[in-house]
Enzyme design. Structure first.
Site, PDB file in Angstrom:
ATOM      1  N   GLU A 174       0.830  -1.218   0.000  1.00  0.00           N
ATOM      2  CA  GLU A 174       0.000   0.000   0.000  1.00  0.00           C
ATOM      3  C   GLU A 174       0.860   1.261   0.000  1.00  0.00           C
ATOM      4  O   GLU A 174       1.230   1.768   1.060  1.00  0.00           O
ATOM      5  CB  GLU A 174      -0.945   0.011   1.216  1.00  0.00           C
ATOM      6  CG  GLU A 174      -1.854   1.240   1.208  1.00  0.00           C
ATOM      7  CD  GLU A 174      -2.786   1.336   2.416  1.00  0.00           C
ATOM      8  OE1 GLU A 174      -2.632   0.558   3.359  1.00  0.00           O
ATOM      9  OE2 GLU A 174      -3.646   2.220   2.397  1.00  0.00           O
ATOM     10  N   LYS A 216      -2.431  -1.988  -3.302  1.00  0.00           N
ATOM     11  CA  LYS A 216      -3.495  -1.151  -2.728  1.00  0.00           C
ATOM     12  C   LYS A 216      -3.116   0.317  -2.916  1.00  0.00           C
ATOM     13  O   LYS A 216      -2.436   0.909  -2.075  1.00  0.00           O
ATOM     14  CB  LYS A 216      -3.666  -1.493  -1.243  1.00  0.00           C
ATOM     15  CG  LYS A 216      -4.632  -0.591  -0.495  1.00  0.00           C
ATOM     16  CD  LYS A 216      -5.060  -1.201   0.821  1.00  0.00           C
ATOM     17  CE  LYS A 216      -5.898  -0.222   1.617  1.00  0.00           C
ATOM     18  NZ  LYS A 216      -6.623  -0.845   2.722  1.00  0.00           N
TER      19      LYS A 216
END
Ligand code: 13P
Length: 335
Positions: A174, A216
């Site tokens: 992420e 992500k």
């Protein structure tokens, strides 16, 4: 198909997405206090368990990201991992320990948590986790994100991913370029592209199996203080341009963070991304706020009304899953 690839696909296939319920105690306390609810280990568990036992978990949620406190909690004789698994979702765990000031660029952050990670991963695997999350965070301003913030965070993300795969779990990567700031969407596109490219350079250098990774990212949006207004078609176009150019095709899928968008904005934008997606990447959600906000508000005033809270959450999960299939419509928001 490798074991990691099949876990990743199970989490994000058929319009399923991820419930990011991994707020640290500090963040969760802020969220609870904002709706005048007390933050204790028991109240955090009560709210989260209400979500995990909602009926739409089965059809909508492929994975739940937990926080360290939650994965070690139980309800009666059942561990939280067992409760999540019974809902049909795969339990996951946030393993970074937060973003700290970067010593060489004091207004920027480096995410920590690599020390002792191999041992912590073994413990989390025993507790039932099969995937993990690590968030790098980048701000946009005139001089940021700096080269050093981009390269140190990418290096840490790749070291994390390699250790996670060694422990037979799927790492979520992420790199979040924050929405805060005056920048326009073009700057967000350029900076997010640079950040993502560097992450994959490092992942490849460190021999991470890209088929066993979920990305992500943030969507491409103008900064919250920007004058620029763009519609969801433009957001989808820019977001797809960024990802198709910079993400290797081996990645099984992409699960967006909501990053401060409202529930409806995050849903509408994901839907448009799926309507316009011409790539083979699955494009779904890994939302924290955009899945939980309304449910938390309702729960804070009706803490014993499990059914009522679940109704609110079920609706958000269904809308998000429809968006992950490009089947969402604004009219469906009326419940
Ligand atoms: P938001 O969807 O609220 O941005 O949370 C996602 C997340 O996991 C942040 O790390």
């Amino acid at each position: 198909m490798s074991e990691l690839n099949s876990i990743a696909l199970k989490i994000i296939s058929s319009g399923k997405g991820i419930l990011a319920a991994d707020e640290s105690n500090g963040t969760m306390t802020k969220r609870l206090e904002a709706v005048n609810a007390k933050s204790t280990p028991e109240s955090r568990l009560k709210f989260r368990n209400t979500l995990f036992t909602s009926s739409n978990m089965k059809s909508c949620i492929g994975g739940v990201i937990l926080f360290d406190e939650t994965i070690k909690q139980s309800i009666g004789s059942k561990s939280i991992s067992e409760i999540v698994s019974e809902s049909g979702a795969i339990p996951g765990i946030k393993v970074d320990i937060g973003a700290k000031t970067l010593s060489s660029s004091k207004e920027e952050k480096i995410t920590e948590g690599l020390d002792g990670l191999r041992e912590r991963l073994k413990e989390y695997y025993k507790l039932g986790a099969r995937f993990t999350k690590w968030r790098g965070v980048y701000t946009i301003s005139k001089s940021y994100p700096s080269k050093v913030a981009i390269s140190t965070n990418a290096h840490a993300l790749a070291r994390y991913a390699s250790l996670v795969q060694e422990s037979s779990m799927v790492p979520i990567i992420e790199p979040e370029v924050l929405m805060d700031g005056h920048h326009n969407s073009k700057t967000c596109l350029d900076k997010t592209s640079e950040v993502i490219r560097k992450c994959f350079d490092e992942l490849i250098d460190q021999k991470v199996d890209l088929k066993g990774v979920i990305l992500k990212p943030n969507m491409i949006l103008p900064g919250t203080n920007s004058e620029e207004k763009i519609n969801s078609e433009t957001i989808a176009k820019l977001t797809l341009e960024c990802l198709i150019k910079n993400v290797p095709s081996e990645i099984p899928g992409i699960a967006f963070l909501s990053g401060g968008q409202s529930e409806i904005e995050a849903t509408e934008n994901l839907n448009m991304i799926n309507l316009k997606n011409s790539s083979n990447f699955k494009m779904t959600y890994s939302y924290g706020r955009a899945l939980q906000q309304s449910a938390l508000k309702y729960w804070s005033k009706n803490q014993d009304d499990t059914e009522g809270t679940q109704k609110v959450f079920n609706h958000r999960a269904r809308m998000s899953t429809l968006a992950a299939k490009g089947e969402w419509k604004k009219e469906l928001e009326k419940i």
